[in-house]
Design a protein around this motif. Structure first.
Motif, PDB file in Angstrom:
ATOM      1  N   PRO A 473       0.805  -1.233   0.000  1.00  0.00           N
ATOM      2  CA  PRO A 473       0.000   0.000   0.000  1.00  0.00           C
ATOM      3  C   PRO A 473       0.831   1.273   0.000  1.00  0.00           C
ATOM      4  O   PRO A 473       0.350   2.314  -0.477  1.00  0.00           O
ATOM      5  CB  PRO A 473      -0.819  -0.122   1.295  1.00  0.00           C
ATOM      6  N   GLU A 474       2.067   1.220   0.525  1.00  0.00           N
ATOM      7  CA  GLU A 474       2.849   2.462   0.587  1.00  0.00           C
ATOM      8  C   GLU A 474       3.280   2.964  -0.794  1.00  0.00           C
ATOM      9  O   GLU A 474       3.740   4.108  -0.923  1.00  0.00           O
ATOM     10  CB  GLU A 474       4.094   2.289   1.469  1.00  0.00           C
ATOM     11  N   ILE A 475       3.190   2.128  -1.816  1.00  0.00           N
ATOM     12  CA  ILE A 475       3.472   2.583  -3.184  1.00  0.00           C
ATOM     13  C   ILE A 475       2.151   3.042  -3.804  1.00  0.00           C
ATOM     14  O   ILE A 475       1.241   2.241  -4.020  1.00  0.00           O
ATOM     15  CB  ILE A 475       4.112   1.459  -4.020  1.00  0.00           C
ATOM     16  N   SER A 476       2.069   4.319  -4.088  1.00  0.00           N
ATOM     17  CA  SER A 476       0.824   4.867  -4.623  1.00  0.00           C
ATOM     18  C   SER A 476       0.748   4.648  -6.129  1.00  0.00           C
ATOM     19  O   SER A 476       1.750   4.363  -6.795  1.00  0.00           O
ATOM     20  CB  SER A 476       0.743   6.370  -4.330  1.00  0.00           C
ATOM     21  N   THR A 477      -0.443   4.800  -6.656  1.00  0.00           N
ATOM     22  CA  THR A 477      -0.628   4.690  -8.100  1.00  0.00           C
ATOM     23  C   THR A 477       0.162   5.770  -8.828  1.00  0.00           C
ATOM     24  O   THR A 477       0.702   5.536  -9.912  1.00  0.00           O
ATOM     25  CB  THR A 477      -2.125   4.807  -8.449  1.00  0.00           C
ATOM     26  N   ARG A 478       0.259   6.950  -8.207  1.00  0.00           N
ATOM     27  CA  ARG A 478       1.046   8.031  -8.807  1.00  0.00           C
ATOM     28  C   ARG A 478       2.519   7.626  -8.915  1.00  0.00           C
ATOM     29  O   ARG A 478       3.173   7.917  -9.918  1.00  0.00           O
ATOM     30  CB  ARG A 478       0.907   9.299  -7.964  1.00  0.00           C
ATOM     31  N   ASP A 479       3.057   6.980  -7.878  1.00  0.00           N
ATOM     32  CA  ASP A 479       4.441   6.514  -7.934  1.00  0.00           C
ATOM     33  C   ASP A 479       4.654   5.566  -9.111  1.00  0.00           C
ATOM     34  O   ASP A 479       5.677   5.628  -9.806  1.00  0.00           O
ATOM     35  CB  ASP A 479       4.817   5.786  -6.634  1.00  0.00           C
ATOM     36  N   ILE A 480       3.692   4.677  -9.328  1.00  0.00           N
ATOM     37  CA  ILE A 480       3.807   3.708 -10.426  1.00  0.00           C
ATOM     38  C   ILE A 480       3.779   4.429 -11.769  1.00  0.00           C
ATOM     39  O   ILE A 480       4.616   4.177 -12.644  1.00  0.00           O
ATOM     40  CB  ILE A 480       2.679   2.664 -10.345  1.00  0.00           C
ATOM     41  N   TYR A 481       2.821   5.340 -11.933  1.00  0.00           N
ATOM     42  CA  TYR A 481       2.666   6.033 -13.214  1.00  0.00           C
ATOM     43  C   TYR A 481       3.899   6.887 -13.528  1.00  0.00           C
ATOM     44  O   TYR A 481       4.403   6.873 -14.658  1.00  0.00           O
ATOM     45  CB  TYR A 481       1.420   6.915 -13.191  1.00  0.00           C
ATOM     46  N   VAL A 482       4.378   7.642 -12.534  1.00  0.00           N
ATOM     47  CA  VAL A 482       5.548   8.497 -12.771  1.00  0.00           C
ATOM     48  C   VAL A 482       6.795   7.635 -12.985  1.00  0.00           C
ATOM     49  O   VAL A 482       7.658   7.949 -13.805  1.00  0.00           O
ATOM     50  CB  VAL A 482       5.744   9.471 -11.594  1.00  0.00           C
ATOM     51  N   GLY A 483       6.875   6.520 -12.273  1.00  0.00           N
ATOM     52  CA  GLY A 483       8.054   5.662 -12.361  1.00  0.00           C
ATOM     53  C   GLY A 483       8.248   5.033 -13.724  1.00  0.00           C
ATOM     54  O   GLY A 483       9.387   4.804 -14.157  1.00  0.00           O
ATOM     55  N   VAL A 484       7.157   4.744 -14.433  1.00  0.00           N
ATOM     56  CA  VAL A 484       7.295   4.081 -15.737  1.00  0.00           C
ATOM     57  C   VAL A 484       7.543   5.068 -16.871  1.00  0.00           C
ATOM     58  O   VAL A 484       7.936   4.641 -17.966  1.00  0.00           O
ATOM     59  CB  VAL A 484       6.045   3.224 -16.058  1.00  0.00           C
ATOM     60  N   LEU A 485       7.340   6.363 -16.642  1.00  0.00           N
ATOM     61  CA  LEU A 485       7.464   7.330 -17.737  1.00  0.00           C
ATOM     62  C   LEU A 485       8.833   7.316 -18.416  1.00  0.00           C
ATOM     63  O   LEU A 485       8.909   7.329 -19.655  1.00  0.00           O
ATOM     64  CB  LEU A 485       7.134   8.741 -17.224  1.00  0.00           C
ATOM     65  N   PRO A 486       9.971   7.306 -17.658  1.00  0.00           N
ATOM     66  CA  PRO A 486      11.270   7.242 -18.360  1.00  0.00           C
ATOM     67  C   PRO A 486      11.424   5.982 -19.196  1.00  0.00           C
ATOM     68  O   PRO A 486      12.011   6.015 -20.289  1.00  0.00           O
ATOM     69  CB  PRO A 486      12.291   7.272 -17.208  1.00  0.00           C
ATOM     70  N   PHE A 487      10.901   4.859 -18.719  1.00  0.00           N
ATOM     71  CA  PHE A 487      11.022   3.602 -19.460  1.00  0.00           C
ATOM     72  C   PHE A 487      10.125   3.612 -20.696  1.00  0.00           C
ATOM     73  O   PHE A 487      10.479   3.022 -21.719  1.00  0.00           O
ATOM     74  CB  PHE A 487      10.674   2.427 -18.547  1.00  0.00           C
ATOM     75  N   ILE A 488       8.979   4.294 -20.601  1.00  0.00           N
ATOM     76  CA  ILE A 488       8.142   4.463 -21.798  1.00  0.00           C
ATOM     77  C   ILE A 488       8.900   5.280 -22.842  1.00  0.00           C
ATOM     78  O   ILE A 488       8.885   4.958 -24.041  1.00  0.00           O
ATOM     79  CB  ILE A 488       6.822   5.152 -21.428  1.00  0.00           C
ATOM     80  N   GLY A 489       9.574   6.336 -22.379  1.00  0.00           N
ATOM     81  CA  GLY A 489      10.370   7.144 -23.298  1.00  0.00           C
ATOM     82  C   GLY A 489      11.457   6.329 -23.980  1.00  0.00           C
ATOM     83  O   GLY A 489      11.707   6.473 -25.180  1.00  0.00           O
ATOM     84  N   ILE A 490      12.102   5.440 -23.216  1.00  0.00           N
ATOM     85  CA  ILE A 490      13.147   4.574 -23.785  1.00  0.00           C
ATOM     86  C   ILE A 490      12.548   3.648 -24.836  1.00  0.00           C
ATOM     87  O   ILE A 490      13.119   3.455 -25.913  1.00  0.00           O
ATOM     88  CB  ILE A 490      13.839   3.772 -22.660  1.00  0.00           C
ATOM     89  N   GLN A 491      11.376   3.069 -24.524  1.00  0.00           N
ATOM     90  CA  GLN A 491      10.747   2.155 -25.476  1.00  0.00           C
ATOM     91  C   GLN A 491      10.345   2.884 -26.754  1.00  0.00           C
ATOM     92  O   GLN A 491      10.472   2.340 -27.859  1.00  0.00           O
ATOM     93  CB  GLN A 491       9.538   1.477 -24.842  1.00  0.00           C
ATOM     94  N   ILE A 492       9.845   4.116 -26.619  1.00  0.00           N
ATOM     95  CA  ILE A 492       9.483   4.894 -27.809  1.00  0.00           C
ATOM     96  C   ILE A 492      10.726   5.205 -28.642  1.00  0.00           C
ATOM     97  O   ILE A 492      10.699   5.158 -29.884  1.00  0.00           O
ATOM     98  CB  ILE A 492       8.744   6.180 -27.398  1.00  0.00           C
TER      99      ILE A 492
END
Length: 513
Positions: A473-492
């Motif tokens: 529970p201590e990991i919020s949905t916002r943490d997950i969404y922000v955390g994947v953004l750099p990796f999405i950029g790498i994949q693009i």
């Protein structure tokens, strides 16, 4: 708008609405298609003779040699999920990098790549690594966002690294679209696209993607050490010996090399190679981590039998001697396989794996049958001509049309599973794109990378849902969404790299032909 176009528009809208309702996709595809075909026939805008081809298409799907590999690859992945390999790999590679800053992040990416090549199941990889590595990363002070992003990104590697289920299904769909495009061009001896072509085409892009993920984490560890620190002083991280590391790495690597090597080398068909992977997974799961030596022995015996079968032809041995050389290791292998099966049956893992395999395989084939019905009705309403005209009318030529199609697939990847995208969307747009001279292998790899990116993109990325179900529970949905953004950029960026330089995905398949 004439009546035919009205029915075509109503058909597409009804299909999208029903798909978002949560009702089983296979029945939505078939049911909506039948209802709209019936209404169209009543108003005289649909020719029911299109439906005559449905039994033949169903029979062809059930006898498709490529799709016969699907249940075996699913079984292999589901069995390896229960083999303890993920735990061993994460522990071994984690201890190898554990004392370094960012070491756990590197371990997560490398293990994700190995699990992708072993199982090819995104949900299993993300969930397993979240349960095993996330608590340790948080305990050592890793950024919640980096931990979330690295685990989700590593989990999606199963979409591109072979033997990926996405590539297996794409091979059949792209091959059919390519043959259709060639026939329309007047080529009556059309070439095909095989699973081995797509597996070979995905190796280099997958390798580049793994290197890009690792490079990002290394740079981040240097520039901002606080987000991926070294282990705390009170943590006793033992070094791992070379022998122990090899004992953990060799079994899955041997299985991966055996399966992919036999396919790429033309030694075995994809179905035969998948069978090898399935029995290898049974050995690894049946003997567990405590008796991994027996599993390794079984793999060696299987490899020896295959080697003697293939390598003794030019030695001038008698037929009896050749059979003895093959039979002796096979007898030992079958004995160890029987022991592993008994262990799996007693633990209940064999039952659960078979049920999971049957469920997923049945879902794939039901969606395929529903998609066949959809394709016939869509063609009956003139949908193919409409799509052909729309793509040709896009300014900028084939490359701009390809970019538009990729964007549409990316968006649809939010609401549709990759199986629906492959069976419903690809057969509609791929023939038109291939008619313009686009390479089929390159197109398939772009689609696979595209679907992988949509798996990771908020707010609907499937990998994020898998991770959310396993994260504390201590990991919020916002943490997950922000955390994947750099990796999405790498994949693009990797997707753009493959798009600009097609040889990245095509030189190896054509070199192996």
């Amino acid at each position: 708008m004439d009546l035919a176009n009205f029915f075509l528009t109503a058909f597409v809208v009804a299909l999208l609405l029903c798909l978002m309702s949560g009702f089983p996709v296979a029945f939505v595809l078939g049911g909506v298609s039948l209802i709209m075909a019936g209404l169209g026939a009543l108003f005289g805008v649909f020719d029911t003779s299109f439906l005559i081809a449905m039994p033949q298409r169903t029979f062809a799907a059930m006898n498709n040699d490529i799709l016969l590999a699907v249940p075996l690859f699913v079984f292999m992945g589901a069995m390896l999920e229960r083999s303890g390999i993920a735990t061993e790999l994460l522990d071994g590679i984690g201890r190898l990098f554990g004392k370094r800053r960012g070491g756990l992040g590197y371990a997560v990416t490398l293990v994700g790549a190995l699990l992708a090549a072993s199982t090819g199941i995104v949900g299993a990889t993300v969930t397993t690594m979240a349960l095993l590595s996330l608590p340790v990363m948080l305990k050592w002070g890793y950024s919640k966002r980096l931990a979330s992003g690295s685990i989700c990104a590593a989990g999606t590697l199963g979409q591109i690294i072979p033997p990926s289920l996405v590539l297996v299904l794409l091979a059949d769909t792209i091959s059919a679209a390519y043959q259709k495009a060639q026939l329309e061009q007047g080529v009556f001896s059309p070439e095909t696209v095989s699973i081995s072509d797509l597996f070979a085409g995905a190796i280099v892009p997958g390798f580049i993607l793994v290197l890009a993920f690792l490079s990002y984490q290394i740079i981040l560890a240097v520039l901002n050490p606080n987000v991926s620190p070294a282990p705390p002083q009170d943590e006793n991280v033992d070094d791992i010996s070379t022998r122990d590391l090899l004992m953990r790495l060799v079994p899955p690597l041997a299985l991966i090399i055996g399966v992919l090597g036999s396919i790429l080398g033309g030694v075995a068909t994809p179905t035969e190679s998948a069978s090898i992977g399935a029995v290898g997974a049974i050995l690894l799961a049946g003997f567990g981590t405590e008796r991994r030596g027996m599993a390794n022995t079984g793999l060696l015996l299987l490899g020896a039998a295959v080697f003697f079968k293939l390598g003794t032809g030019g030695l001038g041995l008698s037929l009896f001697a050749e059979r003895i050389l093959v039979a002796l290791p096979m007898i030992g292998f079958v004995g160890l396989l029987a022991i592993a099966l008994r262990s799996l049956f007693a633990s209940g893992n064999l039952d659960r794996t078979c049920v999971e395999t049957a469920r997923l395989s049945a879902m794939v084939f039901m969606i395929l049958i529903g998609a066949a019905m959809l394709s016939l009705v869509f063609r009956g309403f003139g949908g193919e001509e409409t799509v052909h005209h729309m793509i040709e009318s896009v300014p900028g030529g084939p490359m701009t049309a390809l970019a538009v199609v990729m964007l549409v697939m990316f968006v649809l990847g939010f609401i549709l599973d990759f199986i629906e995208v492959i069976f419903v969307i690809v057969p509609t747009v791929a023939p038109v794109l291939l008619l313009s001279g686009i390479d089929p292998i390159w197109l398939a790899i772009l689609i696979s990378l595209n679907l992988q990116t949509s798996f990771l993109t908020p707010p609907f990325g499937f990998a994020l849902f898998y991770f959310r179900s396993s994260a504390p529970p201590e990991i919020s949905t916002r943490d997950i969404y922000v955390g994947v953004l750099p990796f999405i950029g790498i994949q693009i960026l990797v997707l753009a790299l493959v798009a600009v330089f097609p040889d990245i995905s095509t030189w190896l398949p054509y070199a192996l032909r």
